[in-house]
Design an enzyme around this catalytic site. Structure first.
Site, PDB file in Angstrom:
ATOM      1  N   TYR A 148       0.838  -1.194   0.000  1.00 51.08           N
ATOM      2  CA  TYR A 148       0.000   0.000   0.000  1.00 51.08           C
ATOM      3  C   TYR A 148       0.872   1.243   0.000  1.00 51.08           C
ATOM      4  CZ  TYR A 148       0.232   0.326   5.214  1.00 51.08           C
ATOM      5  OH  TYR A 148       0.625   0.427   6.520  1.00 51.08           O
ATOM      6  N   ASN A 199     -10.320  -4.335  13.644  1.00 52.65           N
ATOM      7  CA  ASN A 199      -9.479  -3.760  12.587  1.00 52.65           C
ATOM      8  C   ASN A 199     -10.214  -3.564  11.264  1.00 52.65           C
ATOM      9  OD1 ASN A 199      -6.924  -2.702  12.107  1.00 52.65           O
ATOM     10  ND2 ASN A 199      -5.903  -4.561  12.830  1.00 52.65           N
ATOM     11  N   GLY A 204       0.234   1.910  12.643  1.00 57.25           N
ATOM     12  CA  GLY A 204       0.741   0.831  13.479  1.00 57.25           C
ATOM     13  C   GLY A 204       0.459   0.970  14.956  1.00 57.25           C
ATOM     14  N   ALA A 205      -0.169   2.082  15.381  1.00 58.20           N
ATOM     15  CA  ALA A 205      -0.407   2.288  16.810  1.00 58.20           C
ATOM     16  C   ALA A 205      -1.358   1.245  17.384  1.00 58.20           C
ATOM     17  CB  ALA A 205      -0.951   3.691  17.053  1.00 58.20           C
ATOM     18  N   GLY A 206      -2.386   0.874  16.614  1.00 54.39           N
ATOM     19  CA  GLY A 206      -3.333  -0.128  17.097  1.00 54.39           C
ATOM     20  C   GLY A 206      -2.687  -1.489  17.309  1.00 54.39           C
ATOM     21  N   ASP A 207      -1.754  -1.837  16.448  1.00 57.04           N
ATOM     22  CA  ASP A 207      -1.030  -3.097  16.612  1.00 57.04           C
ATOM     23  C   ASP A 207      -0.108  -3.027  17.823  1.00 57.04           C
ATOM     24  OD1 ASP A 207      -2.269  -3.947  14.255  1.00 57.04           O
ATOM     25  OD2 ASP A 207      -0.635  -3.160  13.027  1.00 57.04           O
TER      26      ASP A 207
END
Length: 320
Positions: free
Chosen positions: A93, A170, A260-263
């Protein structure tokens, strides 16, 4: 005998191609390359914290697939359950970072990749489920009918073997509609043992709200999960941990990379779960999310000591 892994995950790995901050994609002359994959991000971050992690996926049998594998191996993730597909494509992406008044824009190129061809029969279930926990996400489900079946099979086999499942909703509106997502993700939400959901996703998909606390209560009714976390960006998280309501504020952070903060948040909570430290798990989640925001790339490169330091004093800005 103890399981081989502490955490395993199944998901797509790919490349993130981003223009330098302030540039526009349509006139960019260079692109920064990072390896990405929401499930891979979680197990990579946990590996950095010293946990034994494994990742199951499918990648092209060529240099782009090796680029993905090399990155995960460098973080300490076992890639023995990765299928290599000759002549296949890698998922990717493109990111154009925004600055007010422009939002950050993400353009997916994920159709027909190696991972979308994966079927349940190709997964080494004995290996993948030789673990204390398996982590799955709703980002994988819309990629193809085959990988939707892989996620269904993972839930079913994990339940049969008594392996807990961690599930992050997600939702990505650029991949499918709210109606499709709500219908296909609901069974996973209902069956998870540990559940992560953004407040915005709970509101969009299931009409839960208007507050994060309302969404948490509704998700707890919907799901059989022992632990449910609802995240709200700068507002931190509200959680139900073994039936006990807990809040954890967001840590102060100078944002370098929003992706990437959620991961990172999921990895932080799972670090607490693995450590039998559920009391501090929501705070570990917000601390890891802040660390993710403070560095480039989507895997959190950190140590247990650095994480403990952030927990102890999130306002520290000089260490010498």
């Amino acid at each position: 005998m103890a399981p081989r892994y502490d955490v395993t995950a199944i998901g797509e790995g790919g490349l993130r191609l981003s223009v330098p901050s302030g540039d526009r994609l349509e006139v960019a002359t260079s692109l920064d390359v990072n390896v990405v994959g929401t499930e891979a991000n979680v197990v990579s971050s946990l590996a950095r914290l010293g946990w034994r992690t494994g990742w199951a996926s499918a990648v092209p049998d060529g240099p782009l697939g090796r680029r993905v594998e090399n990155a995960l191996t460098a973080h300490g993730v076992d890639i023995g359950n990765v299928v290599r597909v000759p002549g296949a494509r890698v998922g990717s992406y493109f990111v154009e970072y925004g600055a007010a008044p422009r939002p950050t824009l993400v353009h997916f190129d994920r159709a027909g990749t190696a991972f979308t061809q994966l079927t349940p029969e190709q997964v080494n279930w004995d290996s993948v489920l030789d673990t204390r926990l398996i982590h799955l996400t709703g980002l994988t489900v819309p990629l193809s009918d085959g990988v939707h079946k892989v996620v269904e099979e993972a839930f079913s086999r994990a339940r049969d073997r008594g392996v807990p499942v961690s599930f992050d909703v997600n939702f990505r509106a650029r991949l499918w509609t709210c109606e499709e997502a709500a219908a296909k993700l609901r069974p996973f939400v209902e069956s998870a043992d540990i559940l992560f959901c953004r407040h915005g996703d709970a509101r969009q998909l299931f009409g839960f709200g208007p507050t994060a606390e309302d969404a948490l209560a509704a998700l707890c009714e919907m799901s059989s999960a022992r632990h449910v976390l609802v995240s709200s960006s700068e507002h931190g998280v509200v959680a139900s941990v073994d039936g006990r309501r807990v809040t954890a504020p967001a840590c102060p952070v100078d944002i370098v990379d929003r992706l990437g903060a959620g991961d990172g948040l999921a990895a932080g909570f799972l670090h607490g779960w693995l450590s039998d430290d559920l009391e501090h798990a929501p705070m570990l989640a917000t601390a890891m999310a802040a660390l993710a925001l403070s560095q480039r790339g989507e895997q959190v490169i950190t140590t247990r000591q650095e994480l403990a330091d952030v927990m102890a004093d999130p306002n520290t800005n000089l260490n010498r």
